[in-house]
Design a protein around this motif. Structure first.
Motif, PDB file in Angstrom:
ATOM      1  N   GLY A 125      -0.722  30.865   8.521  1.00 40.56           N
ATOM      2  CA  GLY A 125      -0.429  29.444   8.629  1.00 40.56           C
ATOM      3  C   GLY A 125      -0.730  28.786   9.956  1.00 40.56           C
ATOM      4  O   GLY A 125      -0.258  27.675  10.221  1.00 40.56           O
ATOM      5  N   LEU A 126      -1.558  29.422  10.786  1.00 45.45           N
ATOM      6  CA  LEU A 126      -1.794  28.880  12.125  1.00 45.45           C
ATOM      7  C   LEU A 126      -2.904  27.827  12.154  1.00 45.45           C
ATOM      8  O   LEU A 126      -3.039  27.086  13.119  1.00 45.45           O
ATOM      9  CB  LEU A 126      -2.143  30.023  13.083  1.00 45.45           C
ATOM     10  CG  LEU A 126      -1.921  29.769  14.581  1.00 45.45           C
ATOM     11  CD1 LEU A 126      -0.476  29.406  14.861  1.00 45.45           C
ATOM     12  CD2 LEU A 126      -2.327  31.007  15.391  1.00 45.45           C
ATOM     13  N   GLY A 127      -3.672  27.737  11.081  1.00 43.15           N
ATOM     14  CA  GLY A 127      -4.811  26.827  11.065  1.00 43.15           C
ATOM     15  C   GLY A 127      -4.529  25.486  10.419  1.00 43.15           C
ATOM     16  O   GLY A 127      -3.410  25.194   9.969  1.00 43.15           O
ATOM     17  N   ALA A 128      -5.563  24.663  10.360  1.00 46.55           N
ATOM     18  CA  ALA A 128      -5.460  23.318   9.789  1.00 46.55           C
ATOM     19  C   ALA A 128      -6.848  22.867   9.341  1.00 46.55           C
ATOM     20  O   ALA A 128      -7.857  23.513   9.634  1.00 46.55           O
ATOM     21  CB  ALA A 128      -4.888  22.341  10.816  1.00 46.55           C
ATOM     22  N   ILE A 129      -6.894  21.751   8.626  1.00 44.23           N
ATOM     23  CA  ILE A 129      -8.155  21.118   8.251  1.00 44.23           C
ATOM     24  C   ILE A 129      -8.130  19.681   8.741  1.00 44.23           C
ATOM     25  O   ILE A 129      -7.151  18.954   8.538  1.00 44.23           O
ATOM     26  CB  ILE A 129      -8.394  21.179   6.733  1.00 44.23           C
ATOM     27  CG1 ILE A 129      -8.575  22.639   6.287  1.00 44.23           C
ATOM     28  CG2 ILE A 129      -9.617  20.355   6.345  1.00 44.23           C
ATOM     29  CD1 ILE A 129      -8.737  22.810   4.789  1.00 44.23           C
ATOM     30  N   TYR A 130      -9.205  19.285   9.409  1.00 46.21           N
ATOM     31  CA  TYR A 130      -9.330  17.964  10.013  1.00 46.21           C
ATOM     32  C   TYR A 130     -10.495  17.207   9.384  1.00 46.21           C
ATOM     33  O   TYR A 130     -11.405  17.807   8.794  1.00 46.21           O
ATOM     34  CB  TYR A 130      -9.605  18.084  11.513  1.00 46.21           C
ATOM     35  CG  TYR A 130      -8.509  18.726  12.321  1.00 46.21           C
ATOM     36  CD1 TYR A 130      -7.595  17.958  13.033  1.00 46.21           C
ATOM     37  CD2 TYR A 130      -8.389  20.119  12.391  1.00 46.21           C
ATOM     38  CE1 TYR A 130      -6.593  18.554  13.794  1.00 46.21           C
ATOM     39  CE2 TYR A 130      -7.396  20.715  13.146  1.00 46.21           C
ATOM     40  CZ  TYR A 130      -6.500  19.938  13.841  1.00 46.21           C
ATOM     41  OH  TYR A 130      -5.511  20.517  14.587  1.00 46.21           O
ATOM     42  N   ALA A 131     -10.484  15.899   9.561  1.00 47.06           N
ATOM     43  CA  ALA A 131     -11.620  15.051   9.216  1.00 47.06           C
ATOM     44  C   ALA A 131     -12.038  14.266  10.449  1.00 47.06           C
ATOM     45  O   ALA A 131     -11.190  13.620  11.091  1.00 47.06           O
ATOM     46  CB  ALA A 131     -11.267  14.097   8.079  1.00 47.06           C
ATOM     47  N   LEU A 132     -13.313  14.334  10.786  1.00 46.19           N
ATOM     48  CA  LEU A 132     -13.878  13.473  11.826  1.00 46.19           C
ATOM     49  C   LEU A 132     -14.471  12.259  11.119  1.00 46.19           C
ATOM     50  O   LEU A 132     -15.521  12.340  10.478  1.00 46.19           O
ATOM     51  CB  LEU A 132     -14.955  14.212  12.617  1.00 46.19           C
ATOM     52  CG  LEU A 132     -15.636  13.365  13.700  1.00 46.19           C
ATOM     53  CD1 LEU A 132     -14.698  13.109  14.873  1.00 46.19           C
ATOM     54  CD2 LEU A 132     -16.925  14.031  14.176  1.00 46.19           C
ATOM     55  N   HIS A 133     -13.777  11.130  11.232  1.00 48.94           N
ATOM     56  CA  HIS A 133     -14.174   9.909  10.551  1.00 48.94           C
ATOM     57  C   HIS A 133     -14.272   8.781  11.570  1.00 48.94           C
ATOM     58  O   HIS A 133     -13.291   8.469  12.259  1.00 48.94           O
ATOM     59  CB  HIS A 133     -13.158   9.554   9.459  1.00 48.94           C
ATOM     60  CG  HIS A 133     -13.401   8.238   8.797  1.00 48.94           C
ATOM     61  ND1 HIS A 133     -14.548   7.967   8.071  1.00 48.94           N
ATOM     62  CD2 HIS A 133     -12.649   7.109   8.745  1.00 48.94           C
ATOM     63  CE1 HIS A 133     -14.493   6.744   7.608  1.00 48.94           C
ATOM     64  NE2 HIS A 133     -13.356   6.184   8.007  1.00 48.94           N
ATOM     65  N   ARG A 134     -15.465   8.197  11.687  1.00 51.56           N
ATOM     66  CA  ARG A 134     -15.708   7.109  12.638  1.00 51.56           C
ATOM     67  C   ARG A 134     -15.305   7.506  14.052  1.00 51.56           C
ATOM     68  O   ARG A 134     -14.730   6.716  14.799  1.00 51.56           O
ATOM     69  CB  ARG A 134     -14.981   5.845  12.186  1.00 51.56           C
ATOM     70  CG  ARG A 134     -15.484   5.302  10.856  1.00 51.56           C
ATOM     71  CD  ARG A 134     -14.723   4.070  10.405  1.00 51.56           C
ATOM     72  NE  ARG A 134     -15.238   3.563   9.136  1.00 51.56           N
ATOM     73  CZ  ARG A 134     -14.637   2.626   8.405  1.00 51.56           C
ATOM     74  NH1 ARG A 134     -13.502   2.092   8.826  1.00 51.56           N
ATOM     75  NH2 ARG A 134     -15.165   2.225   7.276  1.00 51.56           N
ATOM     76  N   GLY A 135     -15.590   8.748  14.393  1.00 45.77           N
ATOM     77  CA  GLY A 135     -15.364   9.213  15.753  1.00 45.77           C
ATOM     78  C   GLY A 135     -13.981   9.706  16.058  1.00 45.77           C
ATOM     79  O   GLY A 135     -13.720  10.193  17.159  1.00 45.77           O
ATOM     80  N   GLU A 142      -2.011  21.042   7.154  1.00 42.51           N
ATOM     81  CA  GLU A 142      -1.466  21.976   8.131  1.00 42.51           C
ATOM     82  C   GLU A 142      -1.138  23.304   7.460  1.00 42.51           C
ATOM     83  O   GLU A 142      -1.205  23.445   6.241  1.00 42.51           O
ATOM     84  CB  GLU A 142      -0.204  21.396   8.768  1.00 42.51           C
ATOM     85  CG  GLU A 142      -0.410  20.094   9.514  1.00 42.51           C
ATOM     86  CD  GLU A 142       0.896  19.572  10.102  1.00 42.51           C
ATOM     87  OE1 GLU A 142       1.880  19.466   9.339  1.00 42.51           O
ATOM     88  OE2 GLU A 142       0.929  19.294  11.313  1.00 42.51           O
ATOM     89  N   HIS A 143      -0.789  24.280   8.296  1.00 44.36           N
ATOM     90  CA  HIS A 143      -0.286  25.579   7.831  1.00 44.36           C
ATOM     91  C   HIS A 143      -1.289  26.286   6.914  1.00 44.36           C
ATOM     92  O   HIS A 143      -0.917  26.882   5.901  1.00 44.36           O
ATOM     93  CB  HIS A 143       1.057  25.408   7.126  1.00 44.36           C
ATOM     94  CG  HIS A 143       2.052  24.621   7.919  1.00 44.36           C
ATOM     95  ND1 HIS A 143       2.454  25.001   9.196  1.00 44.36           N
ATOM     96  CD2 HIS A 143       2.702  23.457   7.647  1.00 44.36           C
ATOM     97  CE1 HIS A 143       3.320  24.110   9.654  1.00 44.36           C
ATOM     98  NE2 HIS A 143       3.487  23.169   8.742  1.00 44.36           N
ATOM     99  N   VAL A 144      -2.556  26.213   7.301  1.00 42.22           N
ATOM    100  CA  VAL A 144      -3.614  26.918   6.587  1.00 42.22           C
ATOM    101  C   VAL A 144      -3.890  28.226   7.332  1.00 42.22           C
ATOM    102  O   VAL A 144      -3.980  28.237   8.563  1.00 42.22           O
ATOM    103  CB  VAL A 144      -4.901  26.065   6.519  1.00 42.22           C
ATOM    104  CG1 VAL A 144      -5.998  26.803   5.779  1.00 42.22           C
ATOM    105  CG2 VAL A 144      -4.614  24.719   5.869  1.00 42.22           C
ATOM    106  N   THR A 145      -4.049  29.313   6.605  1.00 39.49           N
ATOM    107  CA  THR A 145      -4.298  30.589   7.272  1.00 39.49           C
ATOM    108  C   THR A 145      -5.789  30.778   7.553  1.00 39.49           C
ATOM    109  O   THR A 145      -6.179  30.996   8.705  1.00 39.49           O
ATOM    110  CB  THR A 145      -3.750  31.755   6.423  1.00 39.49           C
ATOM    111  OG1 THR A 145      -2.337  31.585   6.275  1.00 39.49           O
ATOM    112  CG2 THR A 145      -4.013  33.085   7.112  1.00 39.49           C
TER     113      THR A 145
END
Length: 294
Positions: A125-135, A142-145
């Protein structure tokens, strides 16, 4: 499991081969050895392979324009000059957390870049997913392994991602104009055994082509999660696919030897190599990343 015509694109063995992508404008494929801190460049017309050493742990990239790429690394996003390899930090990414690094990433049809992070030792669970949108970077989940299988439907209305730690592939409705979620993700595929759900890409018909870590294959799923095909890859730890070629009819697949004992390596003769599967698929081009100034 189907066997299709397969060739070795690059015989160099990647400790953790990942992040393949293809630039159709130059007929060039790119991929990473994350742990080895190397970026591979393959000019397909000449079969010339160039290996670029990196000062960071790169894991994925997207094309900005004919001269620049956005490279995803363990401490940030870098604008990379294709001609000379010079890199400049564009946005930090968990730079204050030495325990994490970047992993899977892919560009949405709108130009928004989805990027996953994870623990360097795959901590729970230490990882995450982000979106880079318009800079701007926004944390989506959250809490993605182990974030993997980030990919999108051709019209941009559906997003997919996996947590290999749970061995679940998720589906989520998206705003096609922004690449951002319009609801909560739902489990689409759950794998109980036979390997882990790793990197994935979607073809022009909306089918999901997913590498199975530890399974030595590519699984093909419908948007409803139906398992349609299973194609053999000649390395047990197949990691991520990308469509290549002027007509996007072939599939590049990376692999890895990370975590393999010596006897396992001997039994897996092509471990860590990079392959091309001749699948006569209907692939599609990867979109360019859109930055704030674009």
């Amino acid at each position: 499991m189907e066997t299709v015509p397969t060739t070795v694109l690059c015989g160099e063995r990647c400790q953790l081969g990942e992040g393949p992508t293809y630039d159709a404008t130059t007929d060039t494929a790119w991929w990473f050895d994350i742990v080895g801190r190397r970026l591979y460049e393959a000019r397909l017309v000449s079969a010339e392979i160039t290996i670029h050493s990196l000062d960071v742990m790169g894991s994925a990239l997207g094309r900005i324009d004919a001269h620049r790429q956005l490279l995803v690394a363990d401490d940030g996003l870098y604008v990379r000059n294709i001609a000379d390899g010079r890199m400049a930090l564009y946005r930090p990414l968990e730079a204050d957390n030495a325990a994490t690094r970047s992993n899977d990433a892919r560009v949405h049809p709108s130009g928004t870049f989805w990027i996953g992070t994870m623990g360097r030792k795959a901590e729970l669970g230490l990882g995450a997913i982000y979106a880079l949108h318009r800079g701007e970077l926004t944390r989506l989940y959250e809490h993605v392994t182990i974030p993997n299988a980030i990919c999108f439907s051709p019209d941009g209305t559906i997003g997919y991602f996996a947590d290999t730690g749970k061995n679940v592939l998720y589906r989520v409705d998206l705003d096609a104009a922004t690449g951002l979620p319009r609801g909560a993700p739902a489990a689409l595929v759950t794998r109980r055994s036979g390997g882990g759900i790793d990197g994935a890409v979607v073809d022009a018909d909306g089918l999901i082509w997913n590498a199975r870590w530890g399974g030595g294959c590519i699984d093909v799923y419908s948007p409803q999660g139906e398992h349609l095909r299973c194609l053999r890859v000649p390395a047990r730890q197949s990691s991520c696919p990308a469509f290549i070629g002027r007509d996007f009819s072939r599939l590049l697949v990376t692999s890895a030897w990370q975590g393999m004992a010596e006897d396992a390596k001997r039994a897996d003769a092509d471990h860590g190599r990079t392959f091309v599967l001749d699948i006569a698929a209907r692939g599609r081009a990867e979109p360019d990343v859109k930055l704030a100034t674009a």
